[in-house]
Write an enzyme that holds these catalytic residues in place. Structure first.
Site, PDB file in Angstrom:
ATOM      1  N   LYS A  62       0.848  -1.202   0.000  1.00 15.20           N
ATOM      2  CA  LYS A  62       0.000   0.000   0.000  1.00 15.20           C
ATOM      3  C   LYS A  62       0.882   1.251   0.000  1.00 15.20           C
ATOM      4  O   LYS A  62       2.083   1.174   0.265  1.00 15.20           O
ATOM      5  CB  LYS A  62      -0.903  -0.012   1.240  1.00 15.20           C
ATOM      6  CG  LYS A  62      -0.141   0.006   2.568  1.00 15.20           C
ATOM      7  CD  LYS A  62      -1.062  -0.284   3.761  1.00 15.20           C
ATOM      8  CE  LYS A  62      -0.280  -0.286   5.063  1.00 15.20           C
ATOM      9  NZ  LYS A  62      -1.124  -0.770   6.195  1.00 15.20           N
ATOM     10  N   TYR A 282      16.324  30.129   8.527  1.00 18.52           N
ATOM     11  CA  TYR A 282      15.129  30.793   9.055  1.00 18.52           C
ATOM     12  C   TYR A 282      15.135  30.775  10.582  1.00 18.52           C
ATOM     13  O   TYR A 282      15.482  29.767  11.206  1.00 18.52           O
ATOM     14  CB  TYR A 282      13.875  30.062   8.593  1.00 18.52           C
ATOM     15  CG  TYR A 282      13.511  30.261   7.142  1.00 18.52           C
ATOM     16  CD1 TYR A 282      13.222  31.531   6.652  1.00 18.52           C
ATOM     17  CD2 TYR A 282      13.431  29.174   6.286  1.00 18.52           C
ATOM     18  CE1 TYR A 282      12.863  31.706   5.320  1.00 18.52           C
ATOM     19  CE2 TYR A 282      13.057  29.338   4.953  1.00 18.52           C
ATOM     20  CZ  TYR A 282      12.774  30.607   4.475  1.00 18.52           C
ATOM     21  OH  TYR A 282      12.421  30.763   3.174  1.00 18.52           O
TER      22      TYR A 282
HETATM   23  C1  LIG Z   1      -0.390  -1.767   6.842  1.00 19.21           C
HETATM   24  C2  LIG Z   1      -0.963  -3.055   7.262  1.00 19.21           C
HETATM   25  C3  LIG Z   1      -0.147  -4.191   7.379  1.00 19.21           C
HETATM   26  C4  LIG Z   1       1.358  -4.122   7.258  1.00 19.21           C
HETATM   27  O1  LIG Z   1       1.851  -3.607   8.457  1.00 19.21           O
HETATM   28  P1  LIG Z   1       3.430  -3.400   8.736  1.00 19.21           P
HETATM   29  O2  LIG Z   1       3.470  -2.972  10.143  1.00 19.21           O
HETATM   30  O3  LIG Z   1       3.867  -2.350   7.784  1.00 19.21           O
HETATM   31  O4  LIG Z   1       4.075  -4.702   8.476  1.00 19.21           O
HETATM   32  C5  LIG Z   1      -0.747  -5.404   7.653  1.00 19.21           C
HETATM   33  N1  LIG Z   1      -2.088  -5.482   7.843  1.00 19.21           N
HETATM   34  C6  LIG Z   1      -2.895  -4.406   7.780  1.00 19.21           C
HETATM   35  C7  LIG Z   1      -4.349  -4.563   8.038  1.00 19.21           C
HETATM   36  C8  LIG Z   1      -2.367  -3.154   7.505  1.00 19.21           C
HETATM   37  O5  LIG Z   1      -3.159  -2.075   7.467  1.00 19.21           O
END
Ligand SMILES: *Cc1c(COP(=O)(O)O)cnc(C)c1O
Length: 397
Positions: A62, A282
């Site tokens: 994702k 800044y």
């Molecule tokens: C993002 C996500 C993962 C992966 O999690 P990590 O901590 O990045 O390994 C797995 N399951 C769900 C439901 C998620 O939203």
């Protein structure tokens, strides 16, 4: 003129002479380089898969594979034998599907989006159903369209984000008597997996075991990256690592077992001398305590280098690697620029046009996250789109 002529004719960078003319030119023009090591990502997936055997090891890609590029990452992982991929949104699934082998399974974590059944069907994406309403809508779509693709059922065991309650899931058990019940996975998600001693871990695993065991014949998945390291009781039939694939430490209380997969370099556009007592940047938050030499590099908070890491008098700031040495950030981070104190480098060690390493060379994503006041996940997903991307290919298995 050949590619190697071009590369050697431009003396500002140590260019790989095997680069094409176009690629060499693109790198010279880039303000920053984002290097993604697909071989390291594949090695990380193999390590996680080995730790989870006999459970299947999926991959969470994702948010554009946590900023690393969903298409190249998923392509490399599919080549290594990964068969199940998770994205967050339907549009992410749409972008990724054409790059996946036909047999690969693709889940959408955010669930079923109203009025979009035909999109899931067109790309054979499986929604991770997170409520009874979603399930009802999905069923209506399947009945009307004749689509027979699967879906996951997300059961909430303590996160209170997405998922049906265990009692609601229990109410769905009679559905399993239908030959075409359409459920290809039951899953839940851990809230505290990176804190091994947290009591919620055991409670969630027990609650999930109880309900998942009643979904006879449907594979079950609970663990994210950190969950894999909580041990076999958390592995069930499938694990869903994301962050650890990209090198984030899944065991924050111990050494990082993963290989770093991401490197960031930014170009030094100017080297300047600053008199003792002068301030930098800044807000004049940083004062030169000695005659100081600065490298001004072309990356800033618009590139995901958080302002929180800026150099303030009396506070230890973030560091970048310049000419092989760690050097501190001086003054506030601007939108497009960072000043780095290179006074301790040898006189001719670095020149305008060279690159400074912001991630890599020992500076880890997790180290930077501490300076940014966040976690490695946010460092990676904030990297921004001004970098020229370089993919180190995965070696053949
Ligand atoms: C993002 C996500 C993962 C992966 O999690 P990590 O901590 O990045 O390994 C797995 N399951 C769900 C439901 C998620 O939203």
């Amino acid at each position: 003129m050949t590619a190697s002529d071009t590369a050697t004719a431009l003396p500002t960078l140590d260019m790989d002479v095997s680069l094409s003319v176009e690629e060499a030119a693109a790198r010279h023009a880039a303000s920053g380089l984002l290097t993604v090591d697909l071989d390291a990502i594949v090695a990380n997936w193999r390590l996680l898969a080995g730790k989870s055997t006999p459970a299947e090891c999926a991959a969470v890609v994702k948010a554009d594979a946590y900023g690393c590029g969903a298409v190249p990452v998923a392509t490399a992982l599919a080549g290594a034998g990964c068969n199940t991929f998770f994205v967050a949104t339907l549009n992410e699934a749409r972008a990724l599907r054409p790059a996946l082998p036909e047999h690969a399974v693709l889940y959408v974590l955010d669930g079923f989006f109203p009025h979009c059944g035909d999109v899931y069907a067109a790309i054979d994406a499986r929604p991770v159903i997170g409520s009874l309403i979603e399930l009802a809508e999905w069923d209506v779509f399947r009945r009307r369209s004749g689509w027979r693709g699967g879906a996951a059922l997300h059961i909430d065991t303590g996160m209170n984000r997405l998922g049906v309650l265990p009692a609601e899931a229990e109410g769905l058990l009679p559905r399993l008597r239908q030959a075409d019940h359409g459920l290809t996975l039951v899953m839940s998600h851990l809230a505290c997996a990176d804190t091994p001693d947290h009591p919620l871990n055991g409670r969630q695993a027990a609650a999930f075991r109880e309900i998942a065991s009643r979904f006879t014949g449907v594979p079950a998945a609970l663990a994210n990256s950190s969950g894999i390291f909580l041990g076999p009781a958390f592995h069930f039939d499938m694990v869903r690592p994301g962050a650890a694939l990209y090198g984030v430490n899944p065991t924050p209380e111990a050494d990082n077992p993963m290989k770093p997969a991401v490197g960031v370099e930014a170009r030094i556009v100017q080297i300047r001398e600053v008199a003792r007592g002068d301030t930098v940047g800044y807000g004049a938050t940083w004062t030169a305590r000695r005659p100081t030499r600065l490298a001004i590099v072309t990356a800033g908070y618009a590139d995901g280098y958080f302002r929180a890491a800026g150099g303030v008098d009396g506070v230890r700031s973030a560091e970048a690697v310049v000419a092989g040495q760690r050097c501190p950030v001086a003054g506030r981070i601007s939108m497009d620029l960072i000043a780095i104190d290179i006074t301790d480098l040898a006189d001719k060690a670095v020149r305008r046009g060279h690159m400074a390493t912001l991630i890599g060379g020992g500076v880890t994503v997790d180290e930077l996250a501490r300076h940014f006041g966040t976690i490695g996940y946010e460092v990676l997903t904030s990297l921004g789109n001004r970098y020229h991307r370089v993919y180190k290919p995965a070696a053949a298995a």
